[in-house]
Write an enzyme that holds these catalytic residues in place. Structure first.
Site, PDB file in Angstrom:
ATOM      1  N   ARG A  75       0.822  -1.222   0.000  1.00 41.13           N
ATOM      2  CA  ARG A  75       0.000   0.000   0.000  1.00 41.13           C
ATOM      3  C   ARG A  75       0.858   1.276   0.000  1.00 41.13           C
ATOM      4  O   ARG A  75       0.379   2.357   0.322  1.00 41.13           O
ATOM      5  CB  ARG A  75      -0.980   0.029   1.181  1.00 41.13           C
ATOM      6  CG  ARG A  75      -1.982  -1.134   1.194  1.00 41.13           C
ATOM      7  CD  ARG A  75      -2.844  -1.130  -0.078  1.00 41.13           C
ATOM      8  NE  ARG A  75      -3.895  -2.127  -0.037  1.00 41.13           N
ATOM      9  CZ  ARG A  75      -3.823  -3.325  -0.597  1.00 41.13           C
ATOM     10  NH1 ARG A  75      -2.700  -3.693  -1.205  1.00 41.13           N
ATOM     11  NH2 ARG A  75      -4.834  -4.154  -0.560  1.00 41.13           N
ATOM     12  N   LEU A  76       2.126   1.155  -0.356  1.00 40.86           N
ATOM     13  CA  LEU A  76       3.012   2.318  -0.448  1.00 40.86           C
ATOM     14  C   LEU A  76       2.997   2.827  -1.891  1.00 40.86           C
ATOM     15  O   LEU A  76       3.992   2.775  -2.622  1.00 40.86           O
ATOM     16  CB  LEU A  76       4.426   1.946  -0.002  1.00 40.86           C
ATOM     17  CG  LEU A  76       4.540   1.445   1.444  1.00 40.86           C
ATOM     18  CD1 LEU A  76       5.979   1.076   1.772  1.00 40.86           C
ATOM     19  CD2 LEU A  76       4.024   2.512   2.415  1.00 40.86           C
TER      20      LEU A  76
END
Length: 214
Positions: free
Chosen positions: A192-193
């Site tokens: 989720r970066l």
């Protein structure tokens, strides 16, 4: 029925986005991503969600098709009596969203609309398939209707009315150009970066670019 939505997840691994990869002009960057979406055979690559706001502050969204793009902005067409057109008449601020999730990408555009000239609208209208032209005449967009049968009846009525010759441009049908001042490019990444870059239009008509935290 209970939906198990909490456990619907996957990681995004199709690619990344770095500052040095970006074109200094967001319109050119958008064209690049749009062409890559077309080349990937994604259905309806020019489909975009547009968000408008009514007089009470209530946002509303719907999907329309992007039909033209140049340095002036993003163009779409609609019935001028529709909900979106009436809301844009009161408040010209708009947001566009391109959900290219098959490529783990999305693009958000914020801007204001300006109405297209009658000549611009006519130039596009004559390129539409004949049945689409008839559909523009047949539908009183966003108004309640009692049945689909009545809608088909209205279509057949227009088909008979314009059975000979070219179909004229309805005076209630037009288009808008979205003049952007903010465009964000989002590329999914692991854990989720995600990679997010936001272009902001400056007073000298140049664009600044910032990376945003996901």
């Amino acid at each position: 029925m209970t939906l198990d939505l909490e456990n619907l997840r996957r990681d995004y691994t199709k690619g990344g986005l770095e500052r040095e990869q970006l074109n200094e002009n967001p319109i050119e960057q958008f064209k690049l991503w749009m062409q890559q979406t077309i080349d990937a055979k994604i259905p309806d690559p020019n489909a975009m969600t547009i968000a408008t706001v009514d007089a009470s502050g209530q946002p509303s969204q719907r999907i329309v098709l992007l039909k033209h793009l140049d340095e002036k902005g993003f163009v779409f067409y609609t019935n001028l009596q529709s909900r979106k057109a009436q809301e844009l008449k009161q408040n010209p601020k708009i947001s566009l969203h391109f959900p290219w999730y098959f490529l783990e990408r999305q693009v958000k555009v914020c801007g204001v609309v300006e109405s297209l000239s009658a000549a611009e609208v006519l130039k596009y209208f004559v390129t539409r398939p004949r049945d689409s032209q008839l559909g523009a005449w047949a539908s009183h967009q966003s108004r309640p209707i009692s049945s689909r049968a009545l809608l088909i009846q209205q279509f057949e009525s227009m088909k008979n009315k314009f059975s000979k010759g070219e179909i004229p441009l309805p005076d209630f049908w037009g288009g808008f150009r979205v003049k952007p001042h903010q465009i964000e490019f989002w590329q999914g990444r692991e854990n989720r970066l995600h990679d997010r870059f936001e272009y902001q239009l400056q007073q000298n008509n140049s664009w600044s670019i910032e990376r945003l935290e996901p």
